[in-house]
Enzyme design. Structure first.
Site, PDB file in Angstrom:
ATOM      1  N   SER A   1       0.835  -1.200   0.000  1.00 51.95           N
ATOM      2  CA  SER A   1       0.000   0.000   0.000  1.00 51.95           C
ATOM      3  C   SER A   1       0.873   1.254   0.000  1.00 51.95           C
ATOM      4  CB  SER A   1      -0.972  -0.028   1.180  1.00 51.95           C
ATOM      5  OG  SER A   1      -2.084   0.807   0.925  1.00 51.95           O
TER       6      SER A   1
ATOM      7  N   LYS B   1     -22.612  18.180   8.196  1.00 50.46           N
ATOM      8  CA  LYS B   1     -21.471  18.557   9.029  1.00 50.46           C
ATOM      9  C   LYS B   1     -21.001  17.427   9.941  1.00 50.46           C
ATOM     10  CE  LYS B   1     -18.394  21.506  10.293  1.00 50.46           C
ATOM     11  NZ  LYS B   1     -17.311  21.827   9.356  1.00 50.46           N
TER      12      LYS B   1
END
Length: 363
Positions: free
Chosen positions: A152, A204
């Protein structure tokens, strides 16, 4: 009548003891910097200090030549956290080492020694760009030497290198992105805790672990679905960046190596789906150039630099009196209690994207 001498103040004895301790620490510091650190003497007895970060050049092998190959290690999870008390982080430390290698005319190549499961997206990308810039500006090759694990983000920082060496049993690949978090609302409900949230917009708190995800109204479910699509679009955008980096790095390496390395196979993207690969599989797919160990990488670096031999050097932080005192006196908090599970698990923070090998992620 005899008069007894007044007792000496205890503070005087304390100061004498402190003076001896400080002198001992000073001597130990000198010993570590000038004897213990320089196990192998550089040609002509030289050491190099970089004034910007005061990094110490240390020889780890020596031959009868002025040529040098700098070894830069990336060991563990790649992150942006501080690695010392000065505030220096891993990315800046690697950039400083590359700067020293670029400014030293005797350094002919760099070996990036990687043993990492990956890490933060931004930190991995910064290191990738720093290696690319170093090769473009200095025209010195960087050879990646993969250890046990270079997956990765560990592969992300290796792919800009001119040549990649992996062991047959190296775990690499894992080309993908992950964002990790927990929803602990049901646990809060069990103990009688109910959050009060005031927000400026309906999205939010989209990554909050306190939200109620059961018994949603149709409108709330549509909002959740929209949030999922927005987060997934961020993941997809970063994933496309990863694949672009792999494509650009491997194509550039094939170009400058005149076809001597391994090129990506036509359907390489079919294997860029997060799966982990052995070094041998990665070679077959064109993700690495050669199978071997660190000595193989050293010989390849010498070959690419067109030199017959070189001293291996590393750049390290010198041990100073301040850092020693900080370690001895700077920790005032109570010691933490740790449970040893026999494996070091990465600390993934909610709301952050990672290039992280799946076998190291705690689900």
């Amino acid at each position: 009548m005899s008069m007894s001498m007044p007792p000496r103040p205890r503070s005087s004895a304390i100061w004498q003891i402190l003076t001896v301790v400080f002198l001992a620490l000073f001597v130990v510091t000198l010993f570590l910097n000038f004897t213990g650190a320089s196990r192998v003497v550089l040609p002509r007895g030289r050491t190099t200090m970089d004034r910007s970060r005061s990094l110490l050049e240390v020889a780890i092998s020596s031959t009868n030549t002025d040529n040098k190959i700098a070894v830069i290690e990336v060991d563990g999870v790649i992150g942006s956290g501080e690695i010392d008390r000065s505030g220096l982080d891993l990315v800046e430390f690697i950039k400083d080492q590359l700067r020293m290698a670029e400014n030293d005319g005797d350094v002919k190549a760099v070996i990036l020694k990687v043993n990492s499961p990956g890490g933060e997206v931004l930190a991995s990308d910064d290191i990738n760009k720093a290696i690319t810039k170093f090769q473009d500006d200095s025209h010195k090759p960087v050879v990646a030497s993969m250890g046990t694990l270079a997956a990765s983000g560990g592969y992300y920082i290796s792919v800009p290198c001119r040549w990649i060496v992996a062991n047959e049993l190296t775990i690499t690949g894992s080309i993908g992105v992950i964002m990790h978090g927990y929803n602990y609302r049901e646990l809060m409900d069990k103990v009688g805790i109910h959050p009060q949230v005031f927000k400026s917009g309906r999205f939010k708190d989209m990554l909050s672990g306190e939200r109620e995800d059961k018994d949603l109204s149709p409108e709330e479910q549509r909002t959740r679905d929209q949030e999922d699509r927005m987060v997934q679009s961020l993941i997809d955008e970063t994933f496309h960046r990863f694949k672009d980096v792999v494509k650009a790095g491997r194509e550039h390496a094939a170009q400058v190596n005149d076809g001597k390395g391994k090129a990506l196979i036509d359907d390489w993207q079919d294997y860029a789906d997060g799966r982990v690969l052995s070094g041998k599989q990665a070679l077959n797919f064109g993700f690495v150039d050669e199978l071997g160990d660190f000595d193989t990488a050293r010989k390849r670096a010498e070959s690419l630099a067109k030199i017959s031999s070189a001293n291996l050097v590393q750049y390290r932080m010198p041990v100073d009196l301040g850092s020693m005192l900080f370690r001895l006196l700077g920790k005032t908090e109570a010691p933490a209690i740790r449970v040893d599970l026999g494996v070091e698990l990465p600390k993934l923070e909610a709301g952050r994207m990672y290039f992280m090998a799946p076998m190291t992620v705690l689900h």
